[in-house]
Scaffold this motif. Structure first.
Motif, PDB file in Angstrom:
ATOM      1  N   VAL A  85       0.963  -1.048   0.101  1.00 20.48           N
ATOM      2  CA  VAL A  85       0.028   0.034   0.146  1.00 20.48           C
ATOM      3  C   VAL A  85       1.074   1.375   0.017  1.00 20.48           C
ATOM      4  CG1 VAL A  85      -0.011   0.376   2.569  1.00 20.48           C
ATOM      5  CG2 VAL A  85      -2.065   0.987   1.160  1.00 20.48           C
ATOM      6  N   CYS A 167       2.065   5.111  -7.787  1.00 14.27           N
ATOM      7  CA  CYS A 167       1.064   4.276  -7.033  1.00 14.27           C
ATOM      8  C   CYS A 167       0.819   3.138  -8.210  1.00 14.27           C
ATOM      9  CB  CYS A 167      -0.047   5.251  -7.124  1.00 14.27           C
ATOM     10  SG  CYS A 167      -1.308   4.474  -6.379  1.00 14.27           S
ATOM     11  N   ASP A 169      -0.869   0.119  -9.258  1.00 10.50           N
ATOM     12  CA  ASP A 169      -2.277  -0.753  -9.058  1.00 10.50           C
ATOM     13  C   ASP A 169      -2.190  -0.607  -7.521  1.00 10.50           C
ATOM     14  OD1 ASP A 169       0.053  -2.189  -8.772  1.00 10.50           O
ATOM     15  OD2 ASP A 169      -1.183  -4.070  -9.557  1.00 10.50           O
ATOM     16  N   LYS A 170      -1.412  -0.002  -6.978  1.00  7.32           N
ATOM     17  CA  LYS A 170      -1.612  -0.149  -5.203  1.00  7.32           C
ATOM     18  C   LYS A 170      -2.662   0.561  -4.730  1.00  7.32           C
ATOM     19  CE  LYS A 170       2.925  -1.276  -3.377  1.00  7.32           C
ATOM     20  NZ  LYS A 170       3.963  -1.612  -4.426  1.00  7.32           N
ATOM     21  N   ASN A 171      -3.074   0.356  -3.423  1.00  2.00           N
ATOM     22  CA  ASN A 171      -4.240   1.214  -2.816  1.00  2.00           C
ATOM     23  C   ASN A 171      -3.437   2.161  -1.927  1.00  2.00           C
ATOM     24  OD1 ASN A 171      -6.412  -0.239  -3.865  1.00  2.00           O
ATOM     25  ND2 ASN A 171      -6.147  -1.781  -2.410  1.00  2.00           N
ATOM     26  N   SER A 183      -7.821  12.856  -0.918  1.00  2.00           N
ATOM     27  CA  SER A 183      -8.144  11.366  -1.157  1.00  2.00           C
ATOM     28  C   SER A 183      -9.403  11.292  -2.452  1.00  2.00           C
ATOM     29  CB  SER A 183      -8.592  10.556  -0.084  1.00  2.00           C
ATOM     30  OG  SER A 183      -9.954  11.047   0.424  1.00  2.00           O
ATOM     31  N   ASN A 188      -9.026   4.616  -5.580  1.00  2.00           N
ATOM     32  CA  ASN A 188      -8.229   3.478  -4.792  1.00  2.00           C
ATOM     33  C   ASN A 188      -7.717   3.953  -3.588  1.00  2.00           C
ATOM     34  OD1 ASN A 188      -6.364   5.175  -6.303  1.00  2.00           O
ATOM     35  ND2 ASN A 188      -4.896   3.363  -6.208  1.00  2.00           N
ATOM     36  N   SER A 189      -8.320   4.861  -2.825  1.00 11.88           N
ATOM     37  CA  SER A 189      -7.862   5.285  -1.694  1.00 11.88           C
ATOM     38  C   SER A 189      -8.869   5.306  -0.376  1.00 11.88           C
ATOM     39  CB  SER A 189      -7.183   6.656  -1.767  1.00 11.88           C
ATOM     40  OG  SER A 189      -8.333   7.907  -1.842  1.00 11.88           O
TER      41      SER A 189
END
Lengths: 211, 211
Positions: A85, A167, A169-171, A183, A188-189
């Motif tokens: 993350v 980022c 594909d990470k959250n 945000s 994705n946050s």
């Protein structure tokens, strides 16, 4: 038990589920309960300890794996217990940290919203815009045609594009005073207002549990 | 003939092919030659005119097509005579303007390098880095593992990513004190140190030519 997070601009207490901020000019109270603190601000730490010599520095009880040299303890705490993350703490500076397979692999430090605004104002009065201008919808798809839009557009892009790039594909978990505002620009946050205090509790619990 | 470009931080003269900067504390000289000036700084303009009441504001002689309201005259001059290109003036602020089919279609205003550095320093002494740190190669491909790199990385990304996004396949002309430094990050760019003065001359010539 009282938790205390000493940052660059404020000393933040969690007392009985209530959060209270103390700024430079404020007096720090004498407190009888156990106090666990983390700090990135030496001067404010001395101020806390003068009134509360029994306060315990939680930094001494944290195990955290990173190759980053000099990582602020607030960032260490925010990143603790995370797996894959991006952790973003949006205060006077915006720290962006990347966790991969439960390991901290690095990060960077953007200017915070207020720092940007102050800096524009310092260049010229004509470039002064206020935080209330952020309340309106900010259109990032149109090339600006007013000075105010030209600053808002550049300011927001300066913050979000470096985050988007890292980022993939990470959250993302946002925390800090401007975390909720930022945000909105990332699907994705999530925003965790009290991430630091929550993790401070978990660190204390982990140290108290029989092992 | 003397040309004068009055900016936010300096009043810049072109006298006999020599450029001289005057800052806030400096006295402005009395000059006998014709002076043509542009200005984005009222206070400094008054200072110039007090000593040189014969100075002529070139802003009154410019034809420029844009829907942008309140576009600074320095940006107007920099964008004059351009067709399809991004014009970037990198001073205390970094103005980014988009010319399409000889029309100005908008732009935005990033913080300048020095403004970024001052702002980091204002947040905390620990975040202070100096401009000489820019001399070294900046590695933008690696996630930073030191505070200094974490700031340099974020600062440069905050400036170049909004430019890359708007740029698409257009060429870029950089000018201004940090224009040469920034142009290294863009293959499709050139640096024109004296773009503003060159265009001021062209505007004067265009007004003097018989039509």
């Amino acid at each position: 038990m009282i938790l205390c997070d000493i940052g660059n601009t404020a000393t933040k207490f969690l007392i009985d589920k209530n959060i209270k901020n103390y700024y430079k000019k404020d007096k720090i109270p004498k407190l009888k309960d156990d106090i666990f603190y983390i700090s990135v601000n030496e001067k404010a730490t001395k101020k806390l300890l003068k009134k509360n010599p029994h306060a315990i520095n939680l930094a001494n009880f944290i195990n955290f794996e990173t190759s980053y040299i000099g990582l602020g303890v607030d960032r260490v705490v925010a990143c603790s217990f995370q797996e894959n993350v991006i952790i973003i703490d949006a205060g006077s500076a915006i720290t962006v940290d990347i966790m991969e397979n439960s390991k901290h692999i690095g990060g960077f430090i953007l200017l915070g919203l207020n720092s940007f605004l102050k800096s524009y104002e310092n260049i010229s009065k004509r470039l002064k815009i206020s935080k209330s201008d952020f309340e309106k919808n900010i259109n990032l798809d149109k090339i600006p045609l007013f000075t105010k839009d030209a600053i808002l557009y550049a300011l927001i892009k300066s913050i979000i594009l470096p985050i988007i790039e890292i980022c993939k594909d990470k959250n993302i978990i946002f925390t800090g005073g401007d975390g909720e505002f930022l945000s909105q620009f990332f699907e994705n946050s999530i925003y965790k207002k009290d991430l630091i205090f929550e993790n401070m509790k978990r660190i204390i619990d982990a140290n108290n549990s029989p092992s």
